[in-house]
Design an enzyme around this catalytic site. Structure first.
Site, PDB file in Angstrom:
ATOM      1  N   LYS A   9     -76.120 136.942   5.055  1.00  0.00           N
ATOM      2  CA  LYS A   9     -75.963 138.209   4.764  1.00  0.00           C
ATOM      3  C   LYS A   9     -77.784 138.453   5.017  1.00  0.00           C
ATOM      4  O   LYS A   9     -78.647 137.741   5.031  1.00  0.00           O
ATOM      5  CB  LYS A   9     -75.521 138.518   3.613  1.00  0.00           C
ATOM      6  CG  LYS A   9     -74.238 138.535   3.267  1.00  0.00           C
ATOM      7  CD  LYS A   9     -73.616 138.950   2.164  1.00  0.00           C
ATOM      8  CE  LYS A   9     -71.910 138.851   1.892  1.00  0.00           C
ATOM      9  NZ  LYS A   9     -71.517 139.471   0.487  1.00  0.00           N
ATOM     10  N   TYR A  49     -65.419 145.177   6.084  1.00  0.00           N
ATOM     11  CA  TYR A  49     -65.091 145.544   4.360  1.00  0.00           C
ATOM     12  C   TYR A  49     -64.227 146.614   3.993  1.00  0.00           C
ATOM     13  O   TYR A  49     -64.197 147.229   3.085  1.00  0.00           O
ATOM     14  CB  TYR A  49     -66.425 145.707   3.952  1.00  0.00           C
ATOM     15  CG  TYR A  49     -67.245 144.499   3.651  1.00  0.00           C
ATOM     16  CD1 TYR A  49     -66.858 143.438   2.778  1.00  0.00           C
ATOM     17  CD2 TYR A  49     -68.532 144.492   4.445  1.00  0.00           C
ATOM     18  CE1 TYR A  49     -67.732 142.269   2.901  1.00  0.00           C
ATOM     19  CE2 TYR A  49     -69.357 143.272   4.205  1.00  0.00           C
ATOM     20  CZ  TYR A  49     -68.879 142.235   3.383  1.00  0.00           C
ATOM     21  OH  TYR A  49     -69.615 140.866   3.188  1.00  0.00           O
ATOM     22  N   ASN A 112     -75.808 139.073  -2.115  1.00  0.00           N
ATOM     23  CA  ASN A 112     -75.446 137.548  -2.494  1.00  0.00           C
ATOM     24  C   ASN A 112     -75.572 136.576  -1.579  1.00  0.00           C
ATOM     25  O   ASN A 112     -74.593 135.493  -1.321  1.00  0.00           O
ATOM     26  CB  ASN A 112     -74.119 137.534  -3.488  1.00  0.00           C
ATOM     27  CG  ASN A 112     -73.075 138.032  -2.615  1.00  0.00           C
ATOM     28  OD1 ASN A 112     -73.181 138.400  -1.279  1.00  0.00           O
ATOM     29  ND2 ASN A 112     -71.614 138.229  -3.067  1.00  0.00           N
ATOM     30  N   HIS A 115     -71.316 135.343   3.046  1.00  0.00           N
ATOM     31  CA  HIS A 115     -69.709 135.676   3.026  1.00  0.00           C
ATOM     32  C   HIS A 115     -68.931 134.489   3.163  1.00  0.00           C
ATOM     33  O   HIS A 115     -69.376 133.461   4.141  1.00  0.00           O
ATOM     34  CB  HIS A 115     -69.499 136.734   3.865  1.00  0.00           C
ATOM     35  CG  HIS A 115     -68.134 136.897   4.258  1.00  0.00           C
ATOM     36  ND1 HIS A 115     -67.193 137.746   3.455  1.00  0.00           N
ATOM     37  CD2 HIS A 115     -67.077 136.551   5.157  1.00  0.00           C
ATOM     38  CE1 HIS A 115     -66.172 137.795   3.930  1.00  0.00           C
ATOM     39  NE2 HIS A 115     -66.193 137.040   5.091  1.00  0.00           N
ATOM     40  N   GLU A 126     -61.138 137.789  11.005  1.00  0.00           N
ATOM     41  CA  GLU A 126     -62.806 137.874  10.983  1.00  0.00           C
ATOM     42  C   GLU A 126     -63.454 137.155  12.024  1.00  0.00           C
ATOM     43  O   GLU A 126     -64.407 137.467  12.553  1.00  0.00           O
ATOM     44  CB  GLU A 126     -63.180 137.490   9.336  1.00  0.00           C
ATOM     45  CG  GLU A 126     -62.774 138.343   8.366  1.00  0.00           C
ATOM     46  CD  GLU A 126     -63.413 137.603   6.830  1.00  0.00           C
ATOM     47  OE1 GLU A 126     -62.745 138.466   6.017  1.00  0.00           O
ATOM     48  OE2 GLU A 126     -63.951 136.842   6.926  1.00  0.00           O
TER      49      GLU A 126
HETATM   50  P1  IDP Z   1     -66.508 137.826  -2.093  1.00  0.00           P
HETATM   51  O1  IDP Z   1     -67.621 138.312  -0.956  1.00  0.00           O
HETATM   52  O2  IDP Z   1     -67.004 136.810  -3.096  1.00  0.00           O
HETATM   53  O3  IDP Z   1     -65.484 137.616  -1.238  1.00  0.00           O
HETATM   54  P2  IDP Z   1     -65.630 140.540  -2.643  1.00  0.00           P
HETATM   55  O4  IDP Z   1     -65.141 141.006  -3.832  1.00  0.00           O
HETATM   56  O5  IDP Z   1     -64.793 140.249  -1.362  1.00  0.00           O
HETATM   57  O6  IDP Z   1     -66.450 139.191  -2.901  1.00  0.00           O
HETATM   58  O7  IDP Z   1     -66.862 141.628  -2.268  1.00  0.00           O
HETATM   59  C1  IDP Z   1     -67.367 141.743  -0.903  1.00  0.00           C
HETATM   60  C2  IDP Z   1     -68.791 141.793  -1.224  1.00  0.00           C
HETATM   61  O8  IDP Z   1     -69.088 143.122  -2.011  1.00  0.00           O
HETATM   62  C3  IDP Z   1     -69.519 140.860  -2.183  1.00  0.00           C
HETATM   63  O9  IDP Z   1     -69.775 139.729  -1.649  1.00  0.00           O
HETATM   64  C4  IDP Z   1     -71.017 141.618  -2.567  1.00  0.00           C
HETATM   65  O10 IDP Z   1     -71.799 141.600  -1.508  1.00  0.00           O
HETATM   66  C5  IDP Z   1     -70.313 143.195  -2.668  1.00  0.00           C
HETATM   67  N1  IDP Z   1     -69.750 143.071  -4.167  1.00  0.00           N
HETATM   68  C6  IDP Z   1     -68.693 142.719  -4.769  1.00  0.00           C
HETATM   69  N2  IDP Z   1     -68.553 143.188  -5.930  1.00  0.00           N
HETATM   70  C7  IDP Z   1     -69.524 144.220  -6.138  1.00  0.00           C
HETATM   71  C8  IDP Z   1     -69.965 144.775  -7.341  1.00  0.00           C
HETATM   72  O11 IDP Z   1     -69.354 144.949  -8.333  1.00  0.00           O
HETATM   73  N3  IDP Z   1     -71.136 145.493  -7.275  1.00  0.00           N
HETATM   74  C9  IDP Z   1     -71.976 145.523  -5.997  1.00  0.00           C
HETATM   75  N4  IDP Z   1     -71.696 144.786  -5.063  1.00  0.00           N
HETATM   76  C10 IDP Z   1     -70.395 144.006  -4.948  1.00  0.00           C
HETATM   77 MG    MG Z   2     -64.261 138.911  -0.266  1.00  0.00          MG
END
Ligand code: IDP
Ligand code: MG
Length: 137
Positions: A9, A49, A112, A115, A126
């Site tokens: 990212k 997304y 974070n 992905h 994807e």
């Molecule tokens: P993942 O990437 O671990 O699969 P997902 O729930 O699919 O997590 O969420 C996609 C992305 O959205 C996350 O990687 C993160 O960058 C962002 N995200 C997820 N939950 C939150 C939140 O509660 N606050 C802010 N950003 C979030």
């Molecule tokens: Mg996800």
């Protein structure tokens, strides 16, 4: 063999972590089937997304994912989706296991670092989002 789709990212690319992260991925036994550096437009980030469109963090997530270049790659391995989710760790780095990519490189639950696809079906969707058949080896 199965595949997963990853994006390093914008936070991790800007911080110069691309090489270290790709090395961890290769050392963990994943083969690179395709890879590119690119930058998502607002429209493409919203499409990628789309499942999160109704979530409160959606607009912030799209802003973050478009702020700079990413590195996208298709990774091949047995049990690729689950093994890669273990390698990257929990979405929230505070909850990620020691030694995982997110524990090492993520700043917070949004920024974070990386992905990973959540299912075999989404991995293929994807993969095709980023790469044509001519770009997969
Ligand atoms: P993942 O990437 O671990 O699969 P997902 O729930 O699919 O997590 O969420 C996609 C992305 O959205 C996350 O990687 C993160 O960058 C962002 N995200 C997820 N939950 C939150 C939140 O509660 N606050 C802010 N950003 C979030
Ligand atoms: Mg996800």
């Amino acid at each position: 063999m199965s595949i997963t789709l990853t994006m390093i990212k914008p936070d991790a690319v800007a911080a110069g972590h691309t090489g270290k992260i790709m090395d961890m991925i290769i050392q963990a036994g994943f083969r690179i089937q395709a890879m590119k550096m690119t930058r998502l437009s607002k429209e493409k980030a919203e499409e990628f997304y789309a499942i999160h469109r109704e979530r409160p963090f959606f607009n912030d997530l799209v802003a973050f994912m478009t702020e700079g270049p990413i590195v996208a790659a298709i990774l091949e391995k047995e049990n690729a989706v689950d093994d890669f989710r273990k390698l990257i760790g929990a979405t929230n780095p505070e909850k990620a296991e020691p030694g995982t990519i997110r524990k090492l490189f993520a700043q917070n639950i949004e920024r974070n670092a990386i992905h990973g696809s959540d299912s075999d079906a989404n991995a293929e969707i994807e993969a095709r989002f980023f790469f044509s058949g001519l770009e997969r080896f």
